[in-house]
Design a protein around this motif. Structure first.
Motif, mmCIF file in Angstrom:
data_model
loop_
_atom_site.group_PDB
_atom_site.id
_atom_site.type_symbol
_atom_site.label_atom_id
_atom_site.label_comp_id
_atom_site.label_asym_id
_atom_site.label_seq_id
_atom_site.Cartn_x
_atom_site.Cartn_y
_atom_site.Cartn_z
ATOM 1 N N THR A 8 0.494 -1.319 0.309
ATOM 2 C CA THR A 8 0.192 -0.210 0.399
ATOM 3 C C THR A 8 0.888 1.206 -0.157
ATOM 4 O O THR A 8 0.512 2.282 -0.092
ATOM 5 C CB THR A 8 -1.109 -0.203 1.532
ATOM 6 N N THR A 9 2.416 0.833 -0.131
ATOM 7 C CA THR A 9 3.007 2.754 0.502
ATOM 8 C C THR A 9 3.981 1.859 -0.627
ATOM 9 O O THR A 9 4.265 1.533 -1.345
ATOM 10 C CB THR A 9 2.992 2.834 1.737
ATOM 11 N N VAL A 10 4.710 3.351 -0.687
ATOM 12 C CA VAL A 10 5.895 4.229 -1.222
ATOM 13 C C VAL A 10 6.835 4.724 -1.073
ATOM 14 O O VAL A 10 6.367 5.609 -0.164
ATOM 15 C CB VAL A 10 5.476 4.628 -2.857
ATOM 16 N N THR A 11 8.170 4.504 -0.098
ATOM 17 C CA THR A 11 9.084 5.924 0.646
ATOM 18 C C THR A 11 10.647 5.891 -0.898
ATOM 19 O O THR A 11 11.052 4.896 -1.134
ATOM 20 C CB THR A 11 8.807 4.854 1.696
ATOM 21 N N VAL A 12 10.827 6.843 -0.320
ATOM 22 C CA VAL A 12 12.122 6.913 -1.388
ATOM 23 C C VAL A 12 12.720 7.907 -0.227
ATOM 24 O O VAL A 12 11.980 9.276 0.039
ATOM 25 C CB VAL A 12 11.250 8.051 -2.925
ATOM 26 N N SER A 13 14.239 7.815 -0.897
ATOM 27 C CA SER A 13 15.461 8.542 -0.486
ATOM 28 C C SER A 13 15.606 9.552 -1.169
ATOM 29 O O SER A 13 14.730 9.798 -2.489
ATOM 30 C CB SER A 13 15.844 7.771 -0.157
ATOM 31 N N ASP A 14 15.680 10.799 -0.418
ATOM 32 C CA ASP A 14 16.234 12.283 -1.048
ATOM 33 C C ASP A 14 16.974 12.071 -1.198
ATOM 34 O O ASP A 14 18.718 11.486 -0.951
ATOM 35 C CB ASP A 14 16.036 13.041 0.492
ATOM 36 N N PRO A 15 17.861 12.308 -3.168
ATOM 37 C CA PRO A 15 18.512 11.916 -3.739
ATOM 38 C C PRO A 15 20.076 13.273 -3.044
ATOM 39 O O PRO A 15 20.545 13.229 -3.079
ATOM 40 C CB PRO A 15 18.591 11.928 -4.623
ATOM 41 N N GLY A 16 19.007 14.403 -2.414
ATOM 42 C CA GLY A 16 20.091 15.827 -2.007
ATOM 43 C C GLY A 16 20.535 15.329 -1.149
ATOM 44 O O GLY A 16 21.245 16.646 -0.062
ATOM 45 N N ALA A 17 20.741 14.373 -0.864
ATOM 46 C CA ALA A 17 20.658 13.797 1.068
ATOM 47 C C ALA A 17 21.983 13.810 1.471
ATOM 48 O O ALA A 17 22.147 13.136 0.320
ATOM 49 C CB ALA A 17 19.579 13.062 2.015
ATOM 50 N N ALA A 18 22.640 13.795 2.281
ATOM 51 C CA ALA A 18 23.760 13.022 2.336
ATOM 52 C C ALA A 18 23.790 12.233 3.172
ATOM 53 O O ALA A 18 23.070 11.949 4.597
ATOM 54 C CB ALA A 18 25.348 14.233 2.983
ATOM 55 N N PRO A 19 24.695 11.021 3.135
ATOM 56 C CA PRO A 19 24.804 9.403 3.903
ATOM 57 C C PRO A 19 23.991 10.196 5.290
ATOM 58 O O PRO A 19 25.852 11.075 5.919
ATOM 59 C CB PRO A 19 25.916 8.435 3.365
ATOM 60 N N ALA A 20 23.888 9.632 6.475
ATOM 61 C CA ALA A 20 24.324 10.039 7.631
ATOM 62 C C ALA A 20 24.892 8.772 8.445
ATOM 63 O O ALA A 20 25.114 7.678 8.657
ATOM 64 C CB ALA A 20 22.620 10.260 8.528
ATOM 65 N N SER A 21 26.334 9.688 8.610
ATOM 66 C CA SER A 21 27.525 8.357 8.955
ATOM 67 C C SER A 21 28.216 8.798 10.386
ATOM 68 O O SER A 21 28.396 9.930 10.244
ATOM 69 C CB SER A 21 28.391 8.781 7.820
ATOM 70 N N ALA A 22 29.197 8.063 11.109
ATOM 71 C CA ALA A 22 29.545 8.733 12.130
ATOM 72 C C ALA A 22 30.937 8.947 12.062
ATOM 73 O O ALA A 22 31.097 9.354 10.822
ATOM 74 C CB ALA A 22 29.971 7.392 13.018
ATOM 75 N N PRO A 23 30.990 10.186 12.532
ATOM 76 C CA PRO A 23 32.071 11.268 12.701
ATOM 77 C C PRO A 23 33.384 10.062 12.622
ATOM 78 O O PRO A 23 33.710 8.788 12.893
ATOM 79 C CB PRO A 23 32.788 11.967 13.990
ATOM 80 N N GLY A 24 33.839 10.619 10.782
ATOM 81 C CA GLY A 24 35.563 9.834 10.934
ATOM 82 C C GLY A 24 35.001 8.401 9.603
ATOM 83 O O GLY A 24 35.614 7.719 9.012
ATOM 84 N N SER A 25 33.813 8.094 9.635
ATOM 85 C CA SER A 25 32.758 6.982 8.738
ATOM 86 C C SER A 25 32.820 7.370 7.366
ATOM 87 O O SER A 25 32.563 8.326 6.866
ATOM 88 C CB SER A 25 31.814 6.350 10.072
#
Length: 385
Positions: free
Chosen positions: A121-138
């Protein structure tokens, strides 16, 4: 440098029960020493398993290739977000995996990784303009995480595989990393509120080959919509729609629930509904309508009972089963097997008079669930009392 695995310890109860279910599948219900011996084997194995995958693995979808899926693009366009993404001609499929009716497709859109999850029943699309949520130094980070348990992102390009684990070191899953793009997807069975840790995994490892990092929350998706409203034309669908409409505060995602099994007892009615993320029992009677949302009891997986109060003197035995389930036979301690109707990954029946736990020490009944071919999907205990 080698990073030792955590010390051996008892696995969480829900993991032990999931492993027991695997051992029991295909076996007739037994009491006494035979069942105890099987459980002992599972616990012995469980005591040594850390970092193993307990979830049914996702499957690659044949024919992955071509452009963006019609449902994904329609969701973007209907939300007025087409101007925020690369033109459709620049979208290229790099992978597609499925777990039941939950499908995740990986894309390169204008050279950037994008993920689209579709359910019934649903569709979810990630944001192509967003940067990956990474830990510092990763160099590993998330781009999408949903309530279905899906996790998707970009891993360190030097990692052949990625291990996702909990804070205490218990492994959740190990997934391949796509060599060219570095993307990964995983159906983790965890909700967005559960912290996940990531680390490199290599074939045949006996110790973790590197440190783990905690993954920050994923960016908000570009689009998350109900694009295929739940059925409201069948008898169960109409009953679910009427019950939801009668609630003082209907859930915001009411349209996303597909109807499941239904029970009636005079003026009392219980109708089940499933969305990509939740299970509900909508109850109606002379006093009005009430909603039970994810009120699961017990530790059985993947068959789980939903707690619903007695209606008109009868006790509902309702819950969820694998979506491919077609039948359920239960032992309620009455001396006769009871057939429980199964519909759209849900089950519902009234407990018979004299129902008593088959396993008194745990207060459980026994059920066997099979698919349309008769293949056993679950053979084990479910909470009765």
């Amino acid at each position: 440098m080698s990073h030792a695995l955590p010390p051996r310890r008892e696995l969480p109860p829900e993991v032990r029960e999931r492993m027991r279910a695997t051992v029991r599948a295909g076996l007739a219900p037994r009491r006494g020493r035979a069942l105890a011996a099987a459980a002992a084997v599972v616990l012995l194995v469980g005591g040594a398993l850390i970092g193993a995958q307990f979830l049914r693995p996702a499957e690659p979808v044949a024919g992955a290739g071509g452009g963006v899926d019609d449902r994904c693009w329609a969701a973007i366009a209907s939300a007025g977000r087409a101007g925020q993404v690369p033109p459709r001609a620049e979208w290229q499929v790099t992978g597609r995996r499925a777990l039941g009716d939950d499908v995740v497709t990986s894309y390169l859109a204008g050279g950037k990784p994008v993920f689209c999850e579709t359910t019934a029943t649903t569709v979810t699309v990630s944001d192509p303009g967003a940067a990956p949520a990474s830990a510092p130094g990763s160099r590993t980070g998330l781009l999408l995480r949903t309530g279905t348990g899906l996790v998707a992102g970009v891993a360190d390009p030097l990692w052949p595989r990625i291990e996702l684990s909990l804070a205490d070191g218990l492994g959740v899953t190990v997934e391949p990393v796509t060599p060219a793009s570095g993307v990964f997807t995983a159906f983790t069975g965890t909700g967005p509120a559960t912290p996940l840790w990531a680390g490199m995994s290599v074939e045949g490892q006996t110790a973790r080959p590197g440190p783990r990092v905690e993954l920050p929350p994923a960016p908000a998706p570009l689009v998350s919509v109900v694009d295929v409203p739940g059925d409201r034309s069948s008898p169960a669908g109409r009953a679910l729609g009427e019950c939801l409409a009668a609630l003082a505060e209907p859930p915001d995602d009411a349209d996303g629930y597909q109807p499941g099994a239904m029970l009636e007892n005079g003026p009392y009615r219980v109708v089940l509904g499933r969305s990509a993320e939740h299970t509900i029992a909508c109850v109606s009677g002379p006093a009005g309508a009430t909603l039970q949302l994810d009120t699961f009891v017990g530790r059985s997986i993947p068959v789980r009972r939903l707690s619903v109060p007695a209606q008109g003197g009868k006790v509902p035995f309702v819950g969820i089963a694998p979506r491919s389930a077609a039948s359920m036979v239960a032992d309620f301690g009455t001396g006769e097997p009871v057939t429980v109707p199964v519909v759209n990954g849900t089950f519902a029946g009234w407990l018979p008079q004299g129902a008593t736990p088959v396993y008194p020490e745990r207060g459980d009944a026994w059920v066997r669930v099979a698919d349309a071919r008769g293949v056993t999907l679950y053979n084990g205990s479910v909470t009765l009392r």
